[in-house]
Design a protein around this motif. Sequence first.
Motif, short mmCIF file in Angstrom:
data_model
loop_
_atom_site.label_atom_id
_atom_site.label_comp_id
_atom_site.label_asym_id
_atom_site.label_seq_id
_atom_site.Cartn_x
_atom_site.Cartn_y
_atom_site.Cartn_z
N TRP A 41 24.92 20.57 43.62
CA TRP A 41 23.66 19.62 44.38
C TRP A 41 24.83 17.75 44.84
O TRP A 41 24.31 17.47 45.46
N GLU A 42 23.76 17.67 43.08
CA GLU A 42 23.59 16.45 43.13
C GLU A 42 24.93 15.43 43.26
O GLU A 42 25.22 14.31 43.41
N PHE A 43 26.29 15.84 42.65
CA PHE A 43 28.03 15.80 43.00
C PHE A 43 28.57 16.09 43.62
O PHE A 43 29.89 15.58 44.05
N ALA A 44 27.95 17.17 44.62
CA ALA A 44 29.39 17.71 45.72
C ALA A 44 28.40 18.16 46.70
O ALA A 44 29.04 18.02 47.43
N GLY A 45 27.10 18.52 47.39
CA GLY A 45 26.43 18.09 47.98
C GLY A 45 26.61 20.08 48.64
O GLY A 45 26.69 20.49 47.15
N ASP A 46 26.72 20.36 49.88
CA ASP A 46 27.04 20.93 50.17
C ASP A 46 28.10 21.03 50.62
O ASP A 46 28.78 22.79 51.34
N GLU A 99 39.15 40.07 43.23
CA GLU A 99 39.12 40.70 44.15
C GLU A 99 38.63 39.49 44.82
O GLU A 99 37.44 39.23 43.91
N GLU A 100 37.95 38.34 46.13
CA GLU A 100 37.60 37.66 46.55
C GLU A 100 36.32 38.93 46.57
O GLU A 100 36.59 39.98 47.63
N LYS A 101 34.93 38.20 45.70
CA LYS A 101 33.61 38.68 46.20
C LYS A 101 32.50 38.15 47.17
O LYS A 101 31.80 39.15 47.79
N GLY A 102 33.22 37.14 47.89
CA GLY A 102 32.30 36.29 48.44
C GLY A 102 32.21 34.76 48.80
O GLY A 102 32.28 34.70 48.31
N ARG A 103 31.57 34.88 49.97
CA ARG A 103 31.47 32.86 50.15
C ARG A 103 30.23 33.03 50.75
O ARG A 103 29.56 33.47 51.30
N TYR A 104 29.80 31.24 50.30
CA TYR A 104 28.39 30.69 50.24
C TYR A 104 28.17 29.50 50.90
O TYR A 104 29.65 29.28 49.84
N ARG A 105 27.56 28.63 51.17
CA ARG A 105 26.95 27.09 51.10
C ARG A 105 25.64 27.37 49.99
O ARG A 105 25.06 27.58 49.62
N LEU A 106 26.55 26.02 49.44
CA LEU A 106 25.52 26.15 48.06
C LEU A 106 24.11 26.17 48.68
O LEU A 106 22.78 26.23 48.17
N SER A 107 24.10 25.58 49.52
CA SER A 107 22.55 25.17 50.26
C SER A 107 21.77 26.74 50.81
O SER A 107 20.85 26.75 50.20
N GLU A 108 22.40 27.58 50.97
CA GLU A 108 21.57 29.51 50.62
C GLU A 108 21.98 29.66 49.13
O GLU A 108 20.79 30.25 48.82
N LEU A 109 22.40 29.24 48.36
CA LEU A 109 21.95 29.77 46.81
C LEU A 109 20.79 29.04 46.13
O LEU A 109 20.85 28.93 44.92
N LEU A 110 20.77 27.67 46.78
CA LEU A 110 19.72 26.61 46.42
C LEU A 110 19.14 25.24 47.87
O LEU A 110 19.10 24.35 47.45
N PRO A 111 18.21 26.66 47.93
CA PRO A 111 17.28 26.24 48.82
C PRO A 111 16.59 25.34 48.63
O PRO A 111 15.70 25.66 47.29
N LEU A 112 15.79 24.19 49.72
CA LEU A 112 14.68 23.37 48.92
C LEU A 112 15.28 22.14 47.83
O LEU A 112 14.01 22.80 46.59
N PRO A 113 15.88 22.25 48.00
CA PRO A 113 17.39 21.12 46.80
C PRO A 113 16.07 19.92 46.29
O PRO A 113 15.90 19.45 46.78
N PHE A 114 15.72 19.43 45.14
CA PHE A 114 15.08 18.44 44.26
C PHE A 114 16.58 17.38 44.38
O PHE A 114 17.36 17.71 43.36
N ASP A 115 16.44 16.38 44.75
CA ASP A 115 17.69 15.76 44.51
C ASP A 115 17.27 13.92 44.80
O ASP A 115 16.53 13.28 44.81
N ALA A 116 18.24 13.17 44.71
CA ALA A 116 17.31 11.79 44.75
C ALA A 116 17.10 11.09 45.80
O ALA A 116 16.89 10.07 45.28
N ARG A 117 16.24 12.03 46.74
CA ARG A 117 16.16 11.66 47.62
C ARG A 117 14.77 11.41 47.82
O ARG A 117 13.82 10.30 48.25
#
Length: 131
Positions: free
Chosen positions: A93-98, A108-126
């Motif tokens: 999240w901090e270095f690559a964003g969403d 096999e491919e097993k799934g695709r997600y946005r990082l924001s789905e895996l890490l809701p309400l993230p803490f970051d530099a903001r």
Amino acid sequence: MTDPLITAAREARQRARASFSHFKVGAALETTDGLIVTGCNIENATYGLTLCAERVAVFKAISEGHDSFRRIAVVADTEAPTPPCGPCRQILWEFAGDIEVILANLTEEKGRYRLSELLPLPFDARFLGKK
Ligand code: THU
């Protein structure tokens, strides 16, 4: 056709140094220019110094001068998808964003997600008033 990012993560996985867990993971991070930077997990006899495949890929990319990313593929030899651990989600999240997170195993491919789905309400530099 297999996504080339998944193929790169599968290849990187073969270079994993997982003597202790025997759980090999590969990651492939794609820059917005389309370049692929890979990582594998690297374990250590003290255990705690282990680096996950995702963080190896992120830190390699950053140290090579890349700072804009669009996708990461993570590959492990598991039937259920292996998702990034909590610390890796934070670093991603901090270095690559969403970015898009693609989970796959050896066949096999097993799934695709946005990082924001895996890490809701993230803490970051903001929160530190730095961004
Ligand atoms: N591991 C990763 O490299 N990435 C993940 O997404 C999950 C876990 C590694 C850390 C350790 O070397 C092994 O897998 C077992 O936890």
